[in-house]
Scaffold this motif. Structure first.
Motif, PDB file in Angstrom:
ATOM      1  N   ALA A 167       0.819  -1.218   0.000  1.00  0.00           N
ATOM      2  CA  ALA A 167       0.000   0.000   0.000  1.00  0.00           C
ATOM      3  C   ALA A 167       0.853   1.268   0.000  1.00  0.00           C
ATOM      4  CB  ALA A 167      -0.944  -0.007   1.196  1.00  0.00           C
ATOM      5  N   THR A 168       1.930   1.273   0.776  1.00  0.00           N
ATOM      6  CA  THR A 168       2.784   2.463   0.851  1.00  0.00           C
ATOM      7  C   THR A 168       3.985   2.374  -0.084  1.00  0.00           C
ATOM      8  OG1 THR A 168       4.143   1.566   2.640  1.00  0.00           O
ATOM      9  CG2 THR A 168       2.174   2.848   3.273  1.00  0.00           C
ATOM     10  N   GLY A 169       4.299   1.154  -0.547  1.00  0.00           N
ATOM     11  CA  GLY A 169       5.449   0.962  -1.422  1.00  0.00           C
ATOM     12  C   GLY A 169       6.777   0.945  -0.710  1.00  0.00           C
ATOM     13  N   VAL A 170       6.751   0.737   0.607  1.00  0.00           N
ATOM     14  CA  VAL A 170       7.987   0.693   1.379  1.00  0.00           C
ATOM     15  C   VAL A 170       8.433  -0.763   1.539  1.00  0.00           C
ATOM     16  CG1 VAL A 170       9.092   1.261   3.585  1.00  0.00           C
ATOM     17  CG2 VAL A 170       7.392   2.805   2.611  1.00  0.00           C
ATOM     18  N   VAL A 171       9.715  -0.993   1.265  1.00  0.00           N
ATOM     19  CA  VAL A 171      10.321  -2.318   1.424  1.00  0.00           C
ATOM     20  C   VAL A 171      11.499  -2.173   2.379  1.00  0.00           C
ATOM     21  CG1 VAL A 171      11.570  -4.171   0.243  1.00  0.00           C
ATOM     22  CG2 VAL A 171       9.605  -3.094  -0.862  1.00  0.00           C
ATOM     23  N   TYR A 172      11.624  -3.129   3.296  1.00  0.00           N
ATOM     24  CA  TYR A 172      12.718  -3.167   4.267  1.00  0.00           C
ATOM     25  C   TYR A 172      13.522  -4.441   4.051  1.00  0.00           C
ATOM     26  CZ  TYR A 172       9.643   0.103   6.708  1.00  0.00           C
ATOM     27  OH  TYR A 172       8.833   1.152   7.027  1.00  0.00           O
ATOM     28  N   CYS A 173      14.844  -4.342   4.167  1.00  0.00           N
ATOM     29  CA  CYS A 173      15.713  -5.514   4.067  1.00  0.00           C
ATOM     30  C   CYS A 173      16.686  -5.508   5.240  1.00  0.00           C
ATOM     31  CB  CYS A 173      16.527  -5.498   2.786  1.00  0.00           C
ATOM     32  SG  CYS A 173      15.559  -5.439   1.275  1.00  0.00           S
ATOM     33  N   LEU A 174      16.852  -6.658   5.872  1.00  0.00           N
ATOM     34  CA  LEU A 174      17.819  -6.833   6.947  1.00  0.00           C
ATOM     35  C   LEU A 174      18.980  -7.648   6.410  1.00  0.00           C
ATOM     36  CD1 LEU A 174      18.532  -6.519   9.983  1.00  0.00           C
ATOM     37  CD2 LEU A 174      17.368  -8.716  10.336  1.00  0.00           C
ATOM     38  N   SER A 175      20.194  -7.177   6.668  1.00  0.00           N
ATOM     39  CA  SER A 175      21.367  -7.892   6.179  1.00  0.00           C
ATOM     40  C   SER A 175      22.512  -7.813   7.172  1.00  0.00           C
ATOM     41  CB  SER A 175      21.824  -7.299   4.845  1.00  0.00           C
ATOM     42  OG  SER A 175      22.206  -5.947   5.003  1.00  0.00           O
ATOM     43  N   GLU A 176      23.462  -8.707   6.976  1.00  0.00           N
ATOM     44  CA  GLU A 176      24.766  -8.636   7.635  1.00  0.00           C
ATOM     45  C   GLU A 176      25.758  -8.314   6.536  1.00  0.00           C
ATOM     46  OE1 GLU A 176      24.433 -11.873  11.225  1.00  0.00           O
ATOM     47  OE2 GLU A 176      25.076 -12.590   9.266  1.00  0.00           O
ATOM     48  N   ALA A 177      26.668  -7.392   6.820  1.00  0.00           N
ATOM     49  CA  ALA A 177      27.596  -6.963   5.774  1.00  0.00           C
ATOM     50  C   ALA A 177      28.799  -6.267   6.395  1.00  0.00           C
ATOM     51  CB  ALA A 177      26.890  -6.007   4.813  1.00  0.00           C
ATOM     52  N   PRO A 178      29.881  -6.168   5.634  1.00  0.00           N
ATOM     53  CA  PRO A 178      31.040  -5.435   6.145  1.00  0.00           C
ATOM     54  C   PRO A 178      30.814  -3.925   6.196  1.00  0.00           C
ATOM     55  CG  PRO A 178      31.480  -6.293   3.946  1.00  0.00           C
ATOM     56  CD  PRO A 178      30.159  -6.840   4.378  1.00  0.00           C
ATOM     57  N   SER A 179      29.848  -3.416   5.388  1.00  0.00           N
ATOM     58  CA  SER A 179      29.588  -1.971   5.383  1.00  0.00           C
ATOM     59  C   SER A 179      28.253  -1.687   4.695  1.00  0.00           C
ATOM     60  CB  SER A 179      30.697  -1.227   4.624  1.00  0.00           C
ATOM     61  OG  SER A 179      30.650  -1.573   3.253  1.00  0.00           O
ATOM     62  N   ALA A 180      27.733  -0.492   4.943  1.00  0.00           N
ATOM     63  CA  ALA A 180      26.519  -0.046   4.264  1.00  0.00           C
ATOM     64  C   ALA A 180      26.785   0.092   2.766  1.00  0.00           C
ATOM     65  CB  ALA A 180      26.048   1.291   4.844  1.00  0.00           C
ATOM     66  N   GLU A 181      27.995   0.477   2.421  1.00  0.00           N
ATOM     67  CA  GLU A 181      28.344   0.632   1.009  1.00  0.00           C
ATOM     68  C   GLU A 181      28.273  -0.705   0.267  1.00  0.00           C
ATOM     69  OE1 GLU A 181      29.703   3.963   3.349  1.00  0.00           O
ATOM     70  OE2 GLU A 181      30.220   1.848   3.562  1.00  0.00           O
ATOM     71  N   ALA A 182      28.669  -1.783   0.934  1.00  0.00           N
ATOM     72  CA  ALA A 182      28.585  -3.112   0.316  1.00  0.00           C
ATOM     73  C   ALA A 182      27.128  -3.493   0.071  1.00  0.00           C
ATOM     74  CB  ALA A 182      29.273  -4.153   1.196  1.00  0.00           C
ATOM     75  N   VAL A 183      26.259  -3.186   1.030  1.00  0.00           N
ATOM     76  CA  VAL A 183      24.829  -3.441   0.862  1.00  0.00           C
ATOM     77  C   VAL A 183      24.302  -2.671  -0.344  1.00  0.00           C
ATOM     78  CG1 VAL A 183      22.546  -3.150   1.908  1.00  0.00           C
ATOM     79  CG2 VAL A 183      24.465  -3.918   3.318  1.00  0.00           C
ATOM     80  N   GLN A 184      24.655  -1.397  -0.422  1.00  0.00           N
ATOM     81  CA  GLN A 184      24.161  -0.570  -1.530  1.00  0.00           C
ATOM     82  C   GLN A 184      24.669  -1.068  -2.877  1.00  0.00           C
ATOM     83  OE1 GLN A 184      21.744   1.045  -2.553  1.00  0.00           O
ATOM     84  NE2 GLN A 184      22.037   3.175  -1.919  1.00  0.00           N
ATOM     85  N   ARG A 185      25.942  -1.482  -2.936  1.00  0.00           N
ATOM     86  CA  ARG A 185      26.476  -1.976  -4.210  1.00  0.00           C
ATOM     87  C   ARG A 185      25.687  -3.182  -4.708  1.00  0.00           C
ATOM     88  NH1 ARG A 185      31.472  -0.336  -1.854  1.00  0.00           N
ATOM     89  NH2 ARG A 185      31.866  -2.425  -1.025  1.00  0.00           N
ATOM     90  N   ILE A 186      25.339  -4.108  -3.813  1.00  0.00           N
ATOM     91  CA  ILE A 186      24.556  -5.278  -4.226  1.00  0.00           C
ATOM     92  C   ILE A 186      23.180  -4.839  -4.696  1.00  0.00           C
ATOM     93  CG2 ILE A 186      23.446  -7.401  -3.443  1.00  0.00           C
ATOM     94  CD1 ILE A 186      26.462  -7.660  -3.963  1.00  0.00           C
ATOM     95  N   HIS A 187      22.503  -4.000  -3.923  1.00  0.00           N
ATOM     96  CA  HIS A 187      21.170  -3.532  -4.322  1.00  0.00           C
ATOM     97  C   HIS A 187      21.216  -2.803  -5.670  1.00  0.00           C
ATOM     98  CE1 HIS A 187      18.684  -4.848  -1.102  1.00  0.00           C
ATOM     99  NE2 HIS A 187      19.113  -4.004  -0.190  1.00  0.00           N
ATOM    100  N   GLU A 188      22.228  -1.978  -5.880  1.00  0.00           N
ATOM    101  CA  GLU A 188      22.338  -1.259  -7.158  1.00  0.00           C
ATOM    102  C   GLU A 188      22.518  -2.237  -8.309  1.00  0.00           C
ATOM    103  OE1 GLU A 188      25.526   1.520  -6.536  1.00  0.00           O
ATOM    104  OE2 GLU A 188      24.204   2.957  -5.531  1.00  0.00           O
ATOM    105  N   ARG A 189      23.401  -3.200  -8.146  1.00  0.00           N
ATOM    106  CA  ARG A 189      23.643  -4.174  -9.213  1.00  0.00           C
ATOM    107  C   ARG A 189      22.415  -5.031  -9.476  1.00  0.00           C
ATOM    108  NH1 ARG A 189      28.485  -7.496  -7.630  1.00  0.00           N
ATOM    109  NH2 ARG A 189      27.938  -8.553  -9.558  1.00  0.00           N
ATOM    110  N   ALA A 190      21.611  -5.284  -8.441  1.00  0.00           N
ATOM    111  CA  ALA A 190      20.394  -6.087  -8.597  1.00  0.00           C
ATOM    112  C   ALA A 190      19.244  -5.256  -9.173  1.00  0.00           C
ATOM    113  CB  ALA A 190      19.987  -6.699  -7.258  1.00  0.00           C
ATOM    114  N   GLY A 191      19.441  -3.939  -9.291  1.00  0.00           N
ATOM    115  CA  GLY A 191      18.450  -3.091  -9.942  1.00  0.00           C
ATOM    116  C   GLY A 191      17.490  -2.369  -9.037  1.00  0.00           C
ATOM    117  N   HIS A 192      17.757  -2.363  -7.731  1.00  0.00           N
ATOM    118  CA  HIS A 192      16.864  -1.662  -6.804  1.00  0.00           C
ATOM    119  C   HIS A 192      17.681  -1.032  -5.666  1.00  0.00           C
ATOM    120  CE1 HIS A 192      16.772  -6.068  -6.068  1.00  0.00           C
ATOM    121  NE2 HIS A 192      17.210  -5.678  -4.894  1.00  0.00           N
TER     122      HIS A 192
END
Length: 82
Positions: free
Chosen positions: A45-70
């Motif tokens: 309804a609101t279009g909000v998506v949340y993801c929980l992850s373990e990672a070495p950094s926030a930048e690593a999380v963002q790189r994966i999301h960017e490469r996956a297209g979101h």
């Protein structure tokens, strides 16, 4: 490894199938950045998506999301849990 909660906006109408496809796209390449996406939640309804992850950094999380297209709109460290 640190935990992160990231937030995506603008995914109004996302379905369970769409959420699974997006999550699977992350899982397919997460090892390249040593990220472990643990869970995803969505509110169609609101279009909000949340993801929980373990990672070495926030930048690593963002790189994966960017490469996956979101790319994430926000990424927050989760330093404390109960």
């Amino acid at each position: 490894m640190a935990q992160f909660m990231d937030v995506h906006h603008g995914m109004v109408g996302i379905t369970a199938e769409g959420l699974k496809e997006a999550h699977d796209a992350d899982l397919a390449i997460q090892g390249e950045e040593r990220v472990n996406f643990m869970q995803a939640w969505a509110d169609p309804a609101t279009g909000v998506v949340y993801c929980l992850s373990e990672a070495p950094s926030a930048e690593a999380v963002q790189r994966i999301h960017e490469r996956a297209g979101h790319p994430a709109d926000e990424i927050h460290a989760v330093p404390l849990q109960v």
